[in-house]
Enzyme design. Structure first.
Site, PDB file in Angstrom:
ATOM      1  N   HIS A   1       0.818  -1.207   0.000  1.00  0.00           N
ATOM      2  CA  HIS A   1       0.000   0.000   0.000  1.00  0.00           C
ATOM      3  C   HIS A   1       0.857   1.265   0.000  1.00  0.00           C
ATOM      4  O   HIS A   1       0.944   1.967  -0.990  1.00  0.00           O
ATOM      5  CB  HIS A   1      -0.947  -0.012   1.200  1.00  0.00           C
ATOM      6  CG  HIS A   1      -1.939   1.107   1.188  1.00  0.00           C
ATOM      7  ND1 HIS A   1      -2.737   1.416   2.256  1.00  0.00           N
ATOM      8  CD2 HIS A   1      -2.263   2.008   0.227  1.00  0.00           C
ATOM      9  CE1 HIS A   1      -3.522   2.440   1.953  1.00  0.00           C
ATOM     10  NE2 HIS A   1      -3.241   2.822   0.729  1.00  0.00           N
TER      11      HIS A   1
ATOM     12  N   HIS B   1       1.591   4.900  -2.952  1.00  0.00           N
ATOM     13  CA  HIS B   1       1.797   6.289  -2.525  1.00  0.00           C
ATOM     14  C   HIS B   1       3.219   6.769  -2.791  1.00  0.00           C
ATOM     15  O   HIS B   1       3.435   7.776  -3.479  1.00  0.00           O
ATOM     16  CB  HIS B   1       1.480   6.415  -1.032  1.00  0.00           C
ATOM     17  CG  HIS B   1       0.041   6.306  -0.694  1.00  0.00           C
ATOM     18  ND1 HIS B   1      -0.768   7.407  -0.488  1.00  0.00           N
ATOM     19  CD2 HIS B   1      -0.761   5.228  -0.521  1.00  0.00           C
ATOM     20  CE1 HIS B   1      -1.992   7.015  -0.202  1.00  0.00           C
ATOM     21  NE2 HIS B   1      -2.022   5.688  -0.214  1.00  0.00           N
TER      22      HIS B   1
ATOM     23  N   HIS C   1      -4.192   0.283  -6.386  1.00  0.00           N
ATOM     24  CA  HIS C   1      -4.469   0.982  -5.123  1.00  0.00           C
ATOM     25  C   HIS C   1      -5.868   0.666  -4.629  1.00  0.00           C
ATOM     26  O   HIS C   1      -6.091   0.502  -3.422  1.00  0.00           O
ATOM     27  CB  HIS C   1      -4.300   2.490  -5.275  1.00  0.00           C
ATOM     28  CG  HIS C   1      -4.582   3.243  -4.017  1.00  0.00           C
ATOM     29  ND1 HIS C   1      -5.781   3.883  -3.785  1.00  0.00           N
ATOM     30  CD2 HIS C   1      -3.837   3.424  -2.899  1.00  0.00           C
ATOM     31  CE1 HIS C   1      -5.760   4.445  -2.591  1.00  0.00           C
ATOM     32  NE2 HIS C   1      -4.598   4.181  -2.028  1.00  0.00           N
TER      33      HIS C   1
ATOM     34  N   ASN D   1      -6.772  -0.865  -0.908  1.00  0.00           N
ATOM     35  CA  ASN D   1      -7.206   0.206  -0.005  1.00  0.00           C
ATOM     36  C   ASN D   1      -8.667   0.094   0.404  1.00  0.00           C
ATOM     37  O   ASN D   1      -8.991   0.131   1.579  1.00  0.00           O
ATOM     38  CB  ASN D   1      -6.960   1.577  -0.635  1.00  0.00           C
ATOM     39  CG  ASN D   1      -7.332   2.701   0.313  1.00  0.00           C
ATOM     40  OD1 ASN D   1      -6.636   2.953   1.291  1.00  0.00           O
ATOM     41  ND2 ASN D   1      -8.451   3.368   0.061  1.00  0.00           N
TER      42      ASN D   1
ATOM     43  N   ILE E   1      -6.659   8.876  -1.492  1.00  0.00           N
ATOM     44  CA  ILE E   1      -6.978   8.734  -0.071  1.00  0.00           C
ATOM     45  C   ILE E   1      -6.069   7.668   0.535  1.00  0.00           C
ATOM     46  O   ILE E   1      -5.499   6.853  -0.198  1.00  0.00           O
ATOM     47  CB  ILE E   1      -8.451   8.335   0.120  1.00  0.00           C
ATOM     48  CG1 ILE E   1      -8.906   8.537   1.567  1.00  0.00           C
ATOM     49  CG2 ILE E   1      -8.696   6.908  -0.327  1.00  0.00           C
ATOM     50  CD1 ILE E   1     -10.400   8.475   1.746  1.00  0.00           C
TER      51      ILE E   1
END
Length: 908
Positions: free
Chosen positions: A570, A575, A760, A764, A908
């Site tokens: 993740h 990110h 993602h 997520n 997010i």
């Protein structure tokens, strides 16, 4: 030269007569965008923005000004007139008219200069010239904050992106018309009209801001690189953390620079903002969250957790040990809530966070403060009252009676295995090729780390096959968290957390479900890591102490899987990996560059959430350290994985599946899955193919040959900087695409879009549905397996529930972690999903629009196919014992926690 020729032609055609050009401007003022005033009232301060306080100037794309270095001719300033708020406008938007005076011999405008002499910033959405003489409609999509002019060292400029055709002009000069349409569409650097080229180059130079050395402020538009040197606080020995990036020991992707001053104690560590400054960490203003976006909920929600929830929990801890004594205690979080004492910080919190947010995070209900969480999907009742429980053990018997079938399905072996192919982290299971499993760790440093699992541990559960027969028929699989954790186990276990490196062996049943066979738990040798591992193997069991130990073993596997999930798949895998791509795109690809237009939607809000994470989530003693098994070594651990295991090429889904051995390629390159019912791989390959087709068709419009790509200076600078600066610690790796062919570009862009969107989404948005009930995916283990003859082992025989609950996350850790998962799993109210754009006029190129429309249709077809597969009872991994349909790769979604939906970006 081509632009000057066209300018001369236009000048001779239309002469020098002056005309008035009417335009409309859509913008939102700052006060409208404040979180506390979402409805907004644009009339407040409206008259300050009228008159000469905001001006627009047209810039010619076809006629250069000899008195200004042959840059595009700049027209006289035009001011705004208020038209009102039309029903067709979004909430908070207002529309203004603007009248330009333009000389026809100055050609066709391809850009505008905006000067804000108003007291504060505003958000400029669009400018439209409704009927430009001889050309028709010219549309500028701006979507940018414009601050007062004195804040900038340069003029703010925006380029046209939609130019309509005027048929009359086309009939008069068809060849000229064709040239002008080409010039005013998306174009590569070499095709930039000469009068616009210096403006294009200037804009990129301003965005690079390489000469800016002062601390960056909110109005700065600088995209630069920095190491992760802002996670720790050198003044506190407990909060010292290594700098990640820029060294062989701790390599890492780069993050956006802020130019904050360094700390006094350590000149290599950047100073941090105060706790209450969560919202003020610098990112370029256009990377900040939108005005009504649920990511504002994220921002304020995390601030409420840090500044509100944590003090509340600390107050409770001072009164009670704050342990779960039974599974009923856990269920109470979802069914009743627990009382929350008053904390003085509440009053201060309400000054900086909307009260509705405080109420939402702290679950204020009926005038009482209650921590009450929504029930996660994994324990929601989804079937009729007469469904069968199936096989159970004596473990958690009381819980099973109370919770009924659906609430206990999480603990079955079937669900434990199913989530490896259809859960929130179905991306690691591998084909076992050698038995017993072998380690790839350096034996000189770590000794013998090979597995101690024997045939005797598993052969009774191989449906009559021998181990060799199961291997040769591709029936054995492994979830391997051994090598990736062993180098950190000793450090983790030196803290209050206790963990094992784990290996889990599974057998592929005839119906494509997986059956857990054995779990190996390994610790470093007590005399030192160089002496190898000390391991214990637990075979699948249902009853008695063996059944209870098996449940504990599965919990340790879950803890390690969550650790890899959060820190590697993740955080690092989406990110952190993507931020250098975002920075380089803004520094080197103009907004009119086709690859900028392709990729920018997939960068939305990522830099902002990453900055927020550095401030409150992944920083020293931040939420992630409090709730992950790696604790204070969390980010350091992700650096080790980046160093030893990450490469860009393997992030492509087909390559990843082949590398893990769960798919094979035939002679035509087509993939075949070894686990036929592998929902993540099945749906993922469909999504991947749709993205790949879209990207391939799009890139072919602008790059008809490899030579065209190699001659694109902006693109080559972009790729070189991603490799040499953004991921400079890995720049010498041989797997980097050279970016010499269109195929390399399409594969790289497909991978970027896949990571930002579908990958993602899968890891997520299922976090709360699966992990919101912590026993299903515990994040921390606090005790090792009880040894026979000890009081802990006696307690395991008498009360296995208590041993289980005292081993995994405490109440404190659970509430913090689950509260964060709830926020992270929530879809935004204005989210833009894969196959969508936030403006229909993102390009004027008809071929690109048609290809994008086909992309959207392909995604809709995939949705229909997912629904059909989820309804097929023969595909048992699609729902499993928990009766949770696999929807994590379903492209669209509603607002909230839905367990589906693929947003365009890591937002997010």
């Amino acid at each position: 030269m081509l632009g000057n020729v066209v300018g001369d032609l236009v000048g001779s055609l239309v002469g020098g007569k002056g005309v008035q050009v009417q335009g409309t401007v859509v913008l939102m003022q700052k006060n409208v965008l404040d979180f506390n005033d979402l409805a907004g009232n644009v009339i407040d301060g409206l008259f300050d923005i009228l008159g000469q306080n905001v001006t627009f100037q047209l810039v010619s794309a076809t006629v250069g000004d000899p008195n200004n270095g042959n840059r595009g001719f700049v027209g006289s300033p035009a001011s705004l007139q208020y038209l009102g708020k039309l029903p067709s406008l979004a909430a908070g938007e207002s529309i203004f008219s603007v009248t330009f005076k333009w000389e026809e011999n100055k050609g066709i405008p391809g850009a505008i200069i905006v000067k804000n002499k108003h007291a504060t910033q505003f958000f400029l959405k669009t400018l439209t010239l409704d009927n430009f003489p001889g050309k028709g409609r010219i549309h500028y999509v701006c979507n940018s904050w414009v601050y007062p002019a004195f804040k900038y060292r340069y003029d703010r400029i925006f380029f046209a992106n939609t130019v309509s055709t005027n048929q009359a002009l086309a009939l008069r000069t068809p060849s000229l018309h064709a040239i002008k349409v080409k010039l005013l569409q998306t174009y590569l650097p070499g095709a930039t009209p000469a009068p616009l080229k210096p403006y294009r180059e200037d804009e990129l130079r301003h965005l690079r801001g390489d000469d800016v050395t002062l601390e960056l402020q909110e109005w700065d538009r600088v995209y630069g690189y920095a190491t992760y040197n802002d996670l720790g606080t050198p003044d506190d020995a407990n909060l010292v953390r290594p700098v990640l990036g820029g060294s062989a020991e701790y390599p890492y992707p780069r993050r956006g620079k802020t130019n904050r001053p360094m700390t006094r104690k350590d000149p290599n560590t950047e100073s941090r903002l105060g706790t209450l400054s969560t919202l003020n960490i610098y990112v370029p203003r256009d990377e900040r969250f939108g005005h009504v976006k649920m990511s504002d909920f994220l921002t304020y929600g995390i601030k409420a957790i840090v500044n509100g929830l944590l003090p509340v929990l600390d107050a409770i801890v001072n009164v009670t040990p704050f342990e779960f004594d039974s599974f009923e205690d856990i269920m109470r979080l979802y069914e009743e809530g627990i009382p929350v004492p008053y904390v003085p910080l509440f009053d201060e919190l309400r000054q900086s966070i909307p009260f509705e947010m405080v109420k939402e995070v702290l679950r204020v209900q009926g005038g009482q403060r209650l921590l009450k969480l929504p029930k996660p999907q994994i324990i929601k009742c989804k079937c009729s009252h007469h469904c069968s429980r199936g096989g159970t053990s004596t473990f958690l018997t009381v819980v099973l009676i109370r919770a009924a079938v659906d609430k206990s399905a999480w603990r079955t072996d079937e669900e434990f295995a199913r989530e490896m192919v259809a859960g929130v982290h179905p991306v690691l299971i591998k084909l076992l090729k050698v038995f017993p499993p072998v380690s790839e760790l350096d034996p000189d440093k770590y000794g013998n780390q090979n597995s101690t699992i024997t045939a005797a541990h598993i052969e009774a559960n191989l449906d009559g096959l021998t181990v060799d027969e199961a291997l040769s028929s591709n029936r054995l699989f492994i979830l391997d968290h051994h090598d990736v954790f062993m180098p950190y186990i000793a450090r983790i276990n030196s803290t209050a957390h206790k963990a094992y490196a784990t290996r889990t062996l599974l057998f592929l049943n005839a119906d494509s479900t997986l059956k857990p066979l054995a779990i190996e738990l390994s610790l470093p040798h007590p005399d030192g890591e160089k002496y190898g591992a000390v391991s214990k193997v637990y075979s699948a069991a249902e009853n008695g102490v063996d059944g209870s130990l098996w449940q504990l073993a599965k919990a340790y596997v879950g803890v390690m899987d969550v650790g890899v999930h959060q820190l590697v798949s993740h955080w690092l895998g989406t990110h952190a990996i993507l931020e250098p791509f975002i920075i380089a795109t803004n520094r080197h690809l103009s907004v009119v560059h086709p690859i900028n237009k392709l990729l920018t939607p997939h960068y939305r809000d990522t830099m902002n959430i990453n900055a927020l994470a550095r401030q409150s989530l992944i920083s020293a003693d931040g939420i992630l350290e409090k709730t992950s098994v790696q604790g204070k070594f969390a980010l350091e651990y992700s650096s080790w994985v980046y160093k030893n295991h990450w490469n860009l090429v393997d992030q492509a889904l087909p390559d990843d599946l082949v590398k893990r051995g769960v798919a094979v390629r035939d002679q035509n390159g087509e993939l075949s899955l070894l686990i036929k019912d592998y929902p993540y791989a099945e749906d993922g390959l469909q999504i991947w193919k749709a993205i790949e087709t879209w990207v391939t068709e799009y890139c072919a419009i602008y790059y008809p040959s490899d030579d065209a790509l190699r001659s694109d200076a902006e693109l080559q600078a972009w790729w070189k900087e991603i490799r040499d600066v953004g991921h400079s610690d890995k720049k010498d790796e041989p797997w980097w695409p050279k970016m010499e062919t269109v195929s390399e570009l399409t594969q790289s862009c497909t991978t970027i879009i896949w990571l930002a969107s579908a990958f993602h989404a899968i890891i997520n948005f299922g976090q709360y549905p699966y992990g919101g009930y912590v026993p299903n995916r515990p994040t921390i283990s606090r005790r090792l397996v009880p040894e026979p003859g000890t009081p802990e082992h006696d307690l395991l025989e008498k009360n296995p529930d208590k041993v289980f609950l005292r081993t995994i996350s405490s109440q404190y850790q659970t509430i913090i972690g689950v509260s964060l998962l709830e926020i992270l799993s929530t879809h935004a109210s204005d989210e833009v999903y894969l196959g969508q754009r936030d403006t229909p006029e993102w390009t004027t190129d008809q071929k690109a629009l048609e290809a994008f429309q086909r992309f959207g249709k392909a995604l809709k077809s995939i949705e229909d196919d997912i629904n059909k597969k989820n309804a097929d009872p023969s595909l048992k991994n699609r729902n499993g014992p928990a009766k949770m349909p696999f929807t994590l790769l379903f492209p669209s979604s509603e607002v909230g926690i839905t367990g589906k939906g693929i947003p365009n970006s890591v937002s997010i």
